[in-house]
Design an enzyme around this catalytic site. Structure first.
Site, short mmCIF file in Angstrom:
data_model
loop_
_atom_site.label_atom_id
_atom_site.label_comp_id
_atom_site.label_asym_id
_atom_site.label_seq_id
_atom_site.Cartn_x
_atom_site.Cartn_y
_atom_site.Cartn_z
N ALA A 81 0.82 -1.23 0.00
CA ALA A 81 0.00 0.00 0.00
C ALA A 81 0.84 1.27 0.00
O ALA A 81 0.32 2.35 0.24
CB ALA A 81 -0.93 0.00 1.21
N GLU A 139 6.48 2.03 -6.76
CA GLU A 139 7.88 2.45 -6.91
C GLU A 139 8.82 1.27 -6.57
O GLU A 139 9.82 1.05 -7.25
CB GLU A 139 8.17 3.64 -6.00
CG GLU A 139 7.38 4.88 -6.38
CD GLU A 139 7.68 6.07 -5.48
OE1 GLU A 139 7.31 6.03 -4.29
OE2 GLU A 139 8.31 7.02 -5.97
N GLU A 165 -0.73 9.69 -4.49
CA GLU A 165 0.01 10.76 -3.81
C GLU A 165 -0.74 12.08 -3.85
O GLU A 165 -0.79 12.81 -2.85
CB GLU A 165 1.40 10.94 -4.45
CG GLU A 165 2.45 9.94 -3.98
CD GLU A 165 2.37 8.59 -4.67
OE1 GLU A 165 1.39 8.32 -5.40
OE2 GLU A 165 3.29 7.77 -4.47
C1 1HE Z 1 -2.19 1.83 5.92
C2 1HE Z 1 -1.84 2.10 4.58
C3 1HE Z 1 -0.79 3.02 4.36
C4 1HE Z 1 -3.47 0.70 4.59
N1 1HE Z 1 -0.18 3.56 5.44
N2 1HE Z 1 -1.55 2.39 6.95
N3 1HE Z 1 -0.80 4.85 0.02
C5 1HE Z 1 -2.12 5.02 -0.09
O1 1HE Z 1 -2.63 6.12 -0.14
C6 1HE Z 1 -2.94 3.75 -0.07
C7 1HE Z 1 -3.81 3.71 1.16
N4 1HE Z 1 -4.41 2.40 1.36
C8 1HE Z 1 -5.52 2.02 0.68
O2 1HE Z 1 -6.01 2.66 -0.23
C9 1HE Z 1 -6.14 0.73 1.11
O3 1HE Z 1 -5.72 0.44 2.44
C10 1HE Z 1 -5.76 -0.49 0.22
C11 1HE Z 1 -6.43 -0.37 -1.16
C12 1HE Z 1 -4.26 -0.64 0.04
C13 1HE Z 1 -6.26 -1.80 0.90
O4 1HE Z 1 -7.63 -1.67 1.24
P1 1HE Z 1 -8.24 -2.66 2.32
O5 1HE Z 1 -9.73 -2.38 2.37
O6 1HE Z 1 -7.82 -4.05 2.06
O7 1HE Z 1 -7.56 -2.28 3.73
P2 1HE Z 1 -7.87 -1.04 4.72
O8 1HE Z 1 -9.04 -1.37 5.61
O9 1HE Z 1 -7.96 0.25 3.97
O10 1HE Z 1 -6.53 -0.96 5.58
C14 1HE Z 1 -6.22 -1.96 6.55
C15 1HE Z 1 -5.30 -1.32 7.56
O11 1HE Z 1 -4.08 -0.95 6.90
C16 1HE Z 1 -5.85 -0.01 8.12
O12 1HE Z 1 -5.36 0.11 9.44
P3 1HE Z 1 -6.26 -0.25 10.74
O13 1HE Z 1 -5.41 0.10 11.88
O14 1HE Z 1 -7.52 0.57 10.59
O15 1HE Z 1 -6.54 -1.73 10.60
C17 1HE Z 1 -5.22 1.04 7.26
O16 1HE Z 1 -5.12 2.29 7.90
C18 1HE Z 1 -3.84 0.45 7.06
N5 1HE Z 1 -3.19 0.96 5.87
N6 1HE Z 1 -2.65 1.40 3.78
C19 1HE Z 1 -0.57 3.25 6.68
N7 1HE Z 1 -0.37 3.33 3.15
C20 1HE Z 1 8.23 7.59 -0.83
S1 1HE Z 1 6.85 8.40 -1.25
C21 1HE Z 1 5.60 7.25 -1.49
C22 1HE Z 1 4.30 7.94 -1.41
C23 1HE Z 1 3.16 6.99 -1.27
O17 1HE Z 1 3.30 5.80 -1.22
S2 1HE Z 1 1.64 7.71 -1.21
C24 1HE Z 1 0.50 6.40 -1.24
C25 1HE Z 1 0.14 5.93 0.13
#
Ligand code: 1HE
Length: 260
Positions: free
Chosen positions: A64, A114, A134
């Protein structure tokens, strides 16, 4: 000296093949600092005798991206250094000592994409989807995405993904070159291991040339590129292993090229 991997990375060895798994399924394998540092340290000094690595993700998603919980009140300078840390880690993958096959399923987003782009070969399953959220988070790519992704899909498509939040399916990503293998559900890992075994069986100098010379030659103009190709070709063919492999073929002891 070989580095210890953090709890968010699981390592398993099968002979000359290493299988490295992002092991943070509860957080969808989001990349926190220990994980990125663990990747850097692993690829800086892979276990002795390893010839290829398969990189995959635990649970329903490959990765993610950036762990958004870590994006606290960093200064601009600290943000630059954080991004440079990702660059270093992913460069260790791309320009390391072992070719890497990534297995992509579920979310391959942001920093996860990435990371995938720093692998040498990408195998996708139909569940894979690709996005760069992003802009929705108010940040920019920082893990080499603006350098590696345009070389795969073009800057215009990357701009579309970032500006509009476009999500590419596994099939669309495959057509664009984000994967070069698209396997049935659940079969990505076994395919990647099969490919890694083929890589491991190559002469090390050829793998070195593919990993280190090819991407640099591809950046050059034709004249300098052709010259560098000749230098690399001369070095590779002078290796004793190249001589013995060619003799083996001529004496009918080596396999022929066959279509599957
Ligand atoms: C996270 C993250 C994360 C999930 N950082 N905690 N990335 C994003 O913007 C993608 C954000 N994530 C999502 O869109 C979705 O989580 C997914 C499509 C990947 C998966 O969905 P799903 O329904 O299977 O899971 P969920 O219920 O959204 O997430 C489960 C848990 O993972 C939840 O935490 P919980 O404590 O509530 O159980 C989420 O908060 C956690 N989680 N993704 C932190 N990314 C060097 S620069 C790079 C810049 C970037 O990468 S920007 C893109 C960031």
């Amino acid at each position: 000296m070989q580095a210890r991997t953090p709890a968010s990375l699981h390592f398993e060895r099968r002979d000359a093949i290493g299988i490295l798994r992002l092991e943070r399924a509860t957080k969808r394998n989001a990349l926190n600092d220990p994980t990125v540092e663990g990747l850097r340290d692993f690829f800086a000094a892979p276990p002795e005798g390893l010839r290829a690595v398969v990189l995959h993700g635990a649970g329903e998603h490959f990765c993610a991206g950036l762990d958004l919980a870590e994006l606290s009140d960093r200064s601009a300078a600290a943000g630059v250094l954080h991004s440079r840390g990702w660059h270093e880690a992913f460069a260790r993958i791309q320009f390391g000592t072992v070719p890497v096959v990534a297995v992509l399923h579920g979310a391959v987003v942001g920093g996860g994409l990435e990371l995938a782009c720093s692998a040498h070969v990408r195998v996708a399953e139909p569940s894979a989807f690709y996005a760069l959220p992003e802009a929705q988070r108010g940040i920019f790519v920082g893990g080499g995405g603006s350098v590696r992704l345009p070389r795969i899909i073009g800057a215009h498509r990357m701009a579309d993904m970032m500006l509009t939040g476009r999500v590419y399916s596994a099939e669309e990503g495959h057509a664009l070159g984000l994967s070069t293998y698209l396997e049935p559900p659940g079969q990505g890992l076994s395919k990647a291991i099969e490919l890694a075994r083929k890589m491991a069986a190559n002469a090390p100098m050829t793998n070195f040339a593919v990993m280190h010379a090819l991407p640099r030659i591809a950046e050059l103009g034709q004249d300098a590129g052709l010259f560098m190709e000749s230098l690399m070709a001369g070095i590779a063919q002078s290796e004793p292993e190249a001589k013995s492999r060619m003799t083996n073929f001529l004496e009918k002891r080596a396999g022929k090229v066959r279509k599957d």
